[in-house]
Design a protein around this motif. Structure first.
Motif, PDB file in Angstrom:
ATOM      1  N   ASP A   4       0.833  -1.211   0.000  1.00 51.53           N
ATOM      2  CA  ASP A   4       0.000   0.000   0.000  1.00 51.53           C
ATOM      3  C   ASP A   4       0.865   1.257   0.000  1.00 51.53           C
ATOM      4  O   ASP A   4       0.597   2.214  -0.722  1.00 51.53           O
ATOM      5  CB  ASP A   4      -0.933   0.016   1.214  1.00 51.53           C
ATOM      6  CG  ASP A   4      -2.000  -1.065   1.138  1.00 51.53           C
ATOM      7  OD1 ASP A   4      -2.297  -1.543   0.013  1.00 51.53           O
ATOM      8  OD2 ASP A   4      -2.534  -1.434   2.202  1.00 51.53           O
ATOM      9  N   PHE A   5       1.910   1.238   0.833  1.00 51.99           N
ATOM     10  CA  PHE A   5       2.815   2.395   0.884  1.00 51.99           C
ATOM     11  C   PHE A   5       3.492   2.595  -0.465  1.00 51.99           C
ATOM     12  O   PHE A   5       3.567   3.720  -0.978  1.00 51.99           O
ATOM     13  CB  PHE A   5       3.867   2.225   1.979  1.00 51.99           C
ATOM     14  CG  PHE A   5       4.952   3.273   1.888  1.00 51.99           C
ATOM     15  CD1 PHE A   5       4.721   4.570   2.318  1.00 51.99           C
ATOM     16  CD2 PHE A   5       6.189   2.963   1.330  1.00 51.99           C
ATOM     17  CE1 PHE A   5       5.711   5.542   2.203  1.00 51.99           C
ATOM     18  CE2 PHE A   5       7.177   3.922   1.219  1.00 51.99           C
ATOM     19  CZ  PHE A   5       6.945   5.217   1.658  1.00 51.99           C
ATOM     20  N   LEU A   6       4.015   1.507  -1.049  1.00 50.63           N
ATOM     21  CA  LEU A   6       4.712   1.621  -2.333  1.00 50.63           C
ATOM     22  C   LEU A   6       3.781   2.130  -3.431  1.00 50.63           C
ATOM     23  O   LEU A   6       4.201   2.918  -4.283  1.00 50.63           O
ATOM     24  CB  LEU A   6       5.334   0.282  -2.714  1.00 50.63           C
ATOM     25  CG  LEU A   6       6.511  -0.170  -1.862  1.00 50.63           C
ATOM     26  CD1 LEU A   6       6.925  -1.595  -2.238  1.00 50.63           C
ATOM     27  CD2 LEU A   6       7.693   0.780  -1.992  1.00 50.63           C
ATOM     28  N   THR A   7       2.536   1.688  -3.416  1.00 55.10           N
ATOM     29  CA  THR A   7       1.562   2.161  -4.395  1.00 55.10           C
ATOM     30  C   THR A   7       1.300   3.654  -4.206  1.00 55.10           C
ATOM     31  O   THR A   7       1.281   4.422  -5.170  1.00 55.10           O
ATOM     32  CB  THR A   7       0.255   1.360  -4.288  1.00 55.10           C
ATOM     33  OG1 THR A   7       0.553  -0.023  -4.535  1.00 55.10           O
ATOM     34  CG2 THR A   7      -0.780   1.847  -5.278  1.00 55.10           C
ATOM     35  N   TRP A   8       1.112   4.060  -2.957  1.00 56.62           N
ATOM     36  CA  TRP A   8       0.879   5.468  -2.653  1.00 56.62           C
ATOM     37  C   TRP A   8       2.086   6.322  -3.029  1.00 56.62           C
ATOM     38  O   TRP A   8       1.954   7.420  -3.552  1.00 56.62           O
ATOM     39  CB  TRP A   8       0.559   5.621  -1.149  1.00 56.62           C
ATOM     40  CG  TRP A   8       0.489   7.033  -0.691  1.00 56.62           C
ATOM     41  CD1 TRP A   8      -0.562   7.898  -0.829  1.00 56.62           C
ATOM     42  CD2 TRP A   8       1.524   7.774  -0.039  1.00 56.62           C
ATOM     43  NE1 TRP A   8      -0.247   9.124  -0.302  1.00 56.62           N
ATOM     44  CE2 TRP A   8       1.036   9.075   0.195  1.00 56.62           C
ATOM     45  CE3 TRP A   8       2.812   7.459   0.374  1.00 56.62           C
ATOM     46  CZ2 TRP A   8       1.789  10.057   0.819  1.00 56.62           C
ATOM     47  CZ3 TRP A   8       3.566   8.435   0.996  1.00 56.62           C
ATOM     48  CH2 TRP A   8       3.049   9.718   1.213  1.00 56.62           C
ATOM     49  N   PHE A   9       3.290   5.810  -2.805  1.00 58.31           N
ATOM     50  CA  PHE A   9       4.536   6.533  -3.011  1.00 58.31           C
ATOM     51  C   PHE A   9       5.065   6.409  -4.439  1.00 58.31           C
ATOM     52  O   PHE A   9       6.086   6.998  -4.777  1.00 58.31           O
ATOM     53  CB  PHE A   9       5.589   6.021  -2.004  1.00 58.31           C
ATOM     54  CG  PHE A   9       6.693   6.982  -1.705  1.00 58.31           C
ATOM     55  CD1 PHE A   9       6.436   8.210  -1.116  1.00 58.31           C
ATOM     56  CD2 PHE A   9       8.012   6.653  -2.002  1.00 58.31           C
ATOM     57  CE1 PHE A   9       7.462   9.105  -0.825  1.00 58.31           C
ATOM     58  CE2 PHE A   9       9.049   7.525  -1.718  1.00 58.31           C
ATOM     59  CZ  PHE A   9       8.769   8.760  -1.127  1.00 58.31           C
ATOM     60  N   TYR A  10       4.369   5.654  -5.300  1.00 60.57           N
ATOM     61  CA  TYR A  10       4.847   5.335  -6.645  1.00 60.57           C
ATOM     62  C   TYR A  10       5.291   6.552  -7.456  1.00 60.57           C
ATOM     63  O   TYR A  10       6.397   6.535  -8.014  1.00 60.57           O
ATOM     64  CB  TYR A  10       3.779   4.538  -7.406  1.00 60.57           C
ATOM     65  CG  TYR A  10       4.125   4.292  -8.850  1.00 60.57           C
ATOM     66  CD1 TYR A  10       5.077   3.332  -9.206  1.00 60.57           C
ATOM     67  CD2 TYR A  10       3.512   5.020  -9.869  1.00 60.57           C
ATOM     68  CE1 TYR A  10       5.409   3.110 -10.536  1.00 60.57           C
ATOM     69  CE2 TYR A  10       3.840   4.792 -11.193  1.00 60.57           C
ATOM     70  CZ  TYR A  10       4.781   3.842 -11.525  1.00 60.57           C
ATOM     71  OH  TYR A  10       5.114   3.628 -12.830  1.00 60.57           O
TER      72      TYR A  10
END
Length: 151
Positions: A4-10
């Motif tokens: 979720d973090f990586l998707t948000w931070f993409y």
């Protein structure tokens, strides 16, 4: 949770990856060119040779090494971001091979810098001119794989 973090931070990760890659490539283009001039124009022990040694060391340590590390970190973050890479396709494998090869060239250039530093360079300017083309070829392969995704 990490996904979720990586998707948000993409978008930020992708931006930082491109920025660090541009800095790394600038060094990969410039260091072999410095080696050409160093090999051809500087007599070992001369003030010119010592100036080249300082330039080469600073370029590698202050720009290229941190930029390569950042490129790898942000690139791996992209790889682990859900939905970004489909490993069943061919392009990510070719890109990965290109990045590994580019890292190998970086390591070779680092070893050559140590030879210049020690005054033991055995290669000619012509050798470094040819090596100077390798990062360009690898950059073309890597960019085409990511943008065009030909297979």
């Amino acid at each position: 949770m990490i996904g979720d973090f990586l998707t948000w931070f993409y978008p930020t990760t992708k931006s930082l990856h491109v920025i660090s890659m541009v800095a790394w490539m600038a060094g990969m283009f410039y260091l072999p060119r410095l080696f050409v001039y160093h090999a051809e124009a500087a007599t070992e022990g001369s003030e010119t040779a010592e100036t080249f040694k300082v330039m080469e060391r600073r370029l590698l340590r202050a720009i290229m090494n941190p930029a390569m590390i950042a490129t790898w970190i942000f690139g791996l973050m992209l790889v682990f971001t859900p939905g970004v890479v489909d490993w069943s396709q061919g392009w990510p494998w070719v890109k990965a091979a290109g990045v590994i090869a580019l890292s190998g060239v970086h390591g070779w250039l680092s070893a050559q810098r140590k030879e210049f530093e020690a005054g033991t360079n055995r290669r000619t300017g012509r050798t470094y001119r040819m090596v100077n083309e390798v990062p360009t070829v690898l950059l073309i392969i890597i960019v085409v794989m990511v943008i065009a995704r030909p297979f």
